[in-house]
Enzyme design. Sequence first.
Site, PDB file in Angstrom:
ATOM      1  N   LYS A   1      34.714 -44.885  40.121  1.00 45.36           N
ATOM      2  CA  LYS A   1      35.211 -44.143  41.288  1.00 45.36           C
ATOM      3  C   LYS A   1      36.635 -44.049  41.846  1.00 45.36           C
ATOM      4  O   LYS A   1      37.275 -43.173  42.207  1.00 45.36           O
ATOM      5  CB  LYS A   1      34.489 -45.083  42.522  1.00 45.36           C
TER       6      LYS A   1
ATOM      7  N   GLU B   1      39.137 -52.406  33.244  1.00 43.10           N
ATOM      8  CA  GLU B   1      38.536 -52.248  32.196  1.00 43.10           C
ATOM      9  C   GLU B   1      38.239 -50.924  31.610  1.00 43.10           C
ATOM     10  O   GLU B   1      38.435 -50.548  30.357  1.00 43.10           O
ATOM     11  CB  GLU B   1      37.002 -52.955  32.516  1.00 43.10           C
TER      12      GLU B   1
ATOM     13  N   GLY C   1      29.896 -48.243  44.821  1.00 44.03           N
ATOM     14  CA  GLY C   1      29.807 -48.180  43.414  1.00 44.03           C
ATOM     15  C   GLY C   1      28.241 -48.547  42.950  1.00 44.03           C
ATOM     16  O   GLY C   1      27.564 -48.001  42.064  1.00 44.03           O
ATOM     17  N   ARG C   2      27.576 -49.898  43.477  1.00 39.75           N
ATOM     18  CA  ARG C   2      26.323 -50.003  43.068  1.00 39.75           C
ATOM     19  C   ARG C   2      25.548 -49.414  43.802  1.00 39.75           C
ATOM     20  O   ARG C   2      24.019 -49.635  43.443  1.00 39.75           O
ATOM     21  CB  ARG C   2      26.067 -51.656  43.309  1.00 39.75           C
TER      22      ARG C   2
ATOM     23  N   GLU D   1      26.081 -58.670  44.479  1.00 38.36           N
ATOM     24  CA  GLU D   1      27.425 -58.155  45.191  1.00 38.36           C
ATOM     25  C   GLU D   1      27.359 -57.683  46.727  1.00 38.36           C
ATOM     26  O   GLU D   1      28.317 -57.701  47.442  1.00 38.36           O
ATOM     27  CB  GLU D   1      28.141 -57.077  44.334  1.00 38.36           C
TER      28      GLU D   1
ATOM     29  N   HIS E   1       8.964 -66.676  26.496  1.00 35.38           N
ATOM     30  CA  HIS E   1       9.341 -67.651  25.277  1.00 35.38           C
ATOM     31  C   HIS E   1      10.690 -68.400  25.312  1.00 35.38           C
ATOM     32  O   HIS E   1      11.457 -68.583  24.420  1.00 35.38           O
ATOM     33  CB  HIS E   1       9.199 -66.808  24.004  1.00 35.38           C
TER      34      HIS E   1
ATOM     35  N   LYS F   1      40.795 -60.593  40.135  1.00 36.85           N
ATOM     36  CA  LYS F   1      41.579 -59.294  39.497  1.00 36.85           C
ATOM     37  C   LYS F   1      43.210 -59.708  39.636  1.00 36.85           C
ATOM     38  O   LYS F   1      43.915 -59.243  38.639  1.00 36.85           O
ATOM     39  CB  LYS F   1      41.222 -58.179  40.412  1.00 36.85           C
TER      40      LYS F   1
HETATM   41  O1  F6P Z   1      33.756 -55.042  40.659  1.00 35.26           O
HETATM   42  C1  F6P Z   1      33.958 -54.410  41.585  1.00 35.26           C
HETATM   43  C2  F6P Z   1      33.742 -53.130  41.523  1.00 35.26           C
HETATM   44  O2  F6P Z   1      34.508 -52.313  42.439  1.00 35.26           O
HETATM   45  C3  F6P Z   1      32.273 -52.624  41.714  1.00 35.26           C
HETATM   46  O3  F6P Z   1      31.758 -52.470  42.887  1.00 35.26           O
HETATM   47  C4  F6P Z   1      32.394 -51.320  41.334  1.00 35.26           C
HETATM   48  O4  F6P Z   1      30.961 -50.844  40.797  1.00 35.26           O
HETATM   49  C5  F6P Z   1      33.079 -51.463  39.752  1.00 35.26           C
HETATM   50  O5  F6P Z   1      33.964 -52.474  40.356  1.00 35.26           O
HETATM   51  C6  F6P Z   1      33.747 -50.194  39.267  1.00 35.26           C
HETATM   52  O6  F6P Z   1      34.539 -49.785  40.064  1.00 35.26           O
HETATM   53  P1  F6P Z   1      35.015 -48.102  39.834  1.00 35.26           P
HETATM   54  O7  F6P Z   1      33.903 -47.176  39.482  1.00 35.26           O
HETATM   55  O8  F6P Z   1      35.818 -47.892  40.743  1.00 35.26           O
HETATM   56  O9  F6P Z   1      35.685 -48.165  38.338  1.00 35.26           O
END
Ligand code: F6P
Length: 551
Positions: A202, A208, A259-260, A345, A376, A515
């Site tokens: 987003k 990452e 995001g979620r 979250e 199990h 972060k």
């Molecule tokens: O971990 C925080 C967060 O903002 C989540 O809410 C979100 O889904 C994820 O990081 C990824 O964010 P982005 O889509 O901006 O990379």
Amino acid sequence: MIPFPRCDATAAWAALRGHFEAHGRDLDLREAFDRDPARFERFGVEAPEVFCDLSKNRIDAATLHFLADLARECGVEAWRDAMLAGEAINTTEGRAVLHTALRAPPGTAPFSDEVQATREAMLVFAEAVRARAENGTRPLRHVVNIGIGGSDLGPQMAVAALAPFAHPRLELHFVSNVDGHDIASVLGRVAPAETLFIVASKTFTTQETMANAATAKAWFLAGGGGEVAEHFVAATSNVEAAARFGITRTFGFRDWVGGRYSLWSAIGLPIAIAVGAAGFRELLAGARAMDEHFASAPVEKNLPMLLGLVDVWYRNFHGFASRNVAPYHHGLKRLPAYLQQLEMESNGKRVDREGRALPYATSPVVWGEPGTNGQHAYFQMLHQGTETIPVEFILVKQADARAGSSAAVRDALASQQRMLLANGLAQAQALMQGRSTADALAEQPQAPAGAPIDAPTLAAHRTFPGNRPSTTFVLERLTPRSLGALIALYEHRVFTAGAIWAIDSFDQWGVELGKQLGNRLLPLLEEGGGRAGEKPALDPSTAGLLARLGR
Ligand code: F6P
């Protein structure tokens, strides 16, 4: 802002407290079924695509009555209507919460024209990708989604769930972790010319995802894959950053998609590629049916609301700190991970909408594995541990497992489906019924020869207390439509509990501090970064661990 009372200051909360002390704490499910053989009918709830048996929960008619009062007193319906209308209910970020608009019929929700146009563009592209898999000379074989959190878990979960409906010649991969082992293992299995990368973020700033995308691009260029713009696309709200990366084809969405809650948006591109435009529309249709149920059913028959209310009952009155999710369909193997983000979250918050510390507990820990694997591993604790952990069974009547056309294999798979369902039903039954010490003794009146234990002592080990609550969902079949309904059910359930708890379920400030500190520590891990005098003040533990890591 819509007024909201604190839930623990309402008359319904006080009534629930009294009811809990008088009847709720000691409600025994076995006695409840003896008293009311129609309990299954009474506490069975029909919702689009999902039947839910609530009868094995520690509730009675009065519990639901007071919980429904609580929903009304806390304004759950008003908050729901505000969300659906596009009001900025995500107050800490000043944003609307409109994932439901992504699946609403044309013209019925805010931003309708924009939503339809973006979706059409995405679905046309998804079909083009599928067609490229059929291209005889230079076929596309792999699609790699690079994203994390909501830009990974939802699409990954849905693609796994819908595998029987997926394109047979396209393999979908998901890379999320900043740990290079994740992307390296995928890159080791794909070839540049046969691969499409989707950079799903987003913000297009997430560490990452940016790191994995950069690695993928370097690998692609080193492997002579061709034009970056031909093999990389983005699902993002940050078109400029994607362009700086070299991506020209971007599928966007607005900041009102959390995001979620984003798998219905351009973030769902991997799902659309896997199951095609028609399948993706079915997914949306299932969610829409659940939205309509959530928007219109009275609280007493509104399944997402009832589930959210039972969550509050368990968390705040019984004090159950976790909930286990046990999907008895292997395709739902990533559902627990997806729900961890969705629930924890969203509702893992310690202050109310006005920033006041909460005196009551919020989100439970949500965890699980597909059945029968969990049986199990940790079901031992669910049956005999000292904690009571409500379990959620998801049973799917009709399987779609296929392995060739042999009748013998078909029969074998059909038999496995019967075993799967028998196991799910049996676990719920065992949790509730338990086994008394007398029955354990009667079944094994002698300890095994040579065992240094007598029969009564052994019987104590073999006793199950029972009265352990569970909820069972039944789906006819796991299809794009029923999956859409199931996910929307969970979304609205989380919303309901969050509305009762008076929290902002749509922000996630709790991810920020780690972060920031990570960014401060990173230079110390780089070559020469450990030079004396340049280090920020560190606590002795972190300093010691850095030294262990050679910095
Ligand atoms: O971990 C925080 C967060 O903002 C989540 O809410 C979100 O889904 C994820 O990081 C990824 O964010 P982005 O889509 O901006 O990379």
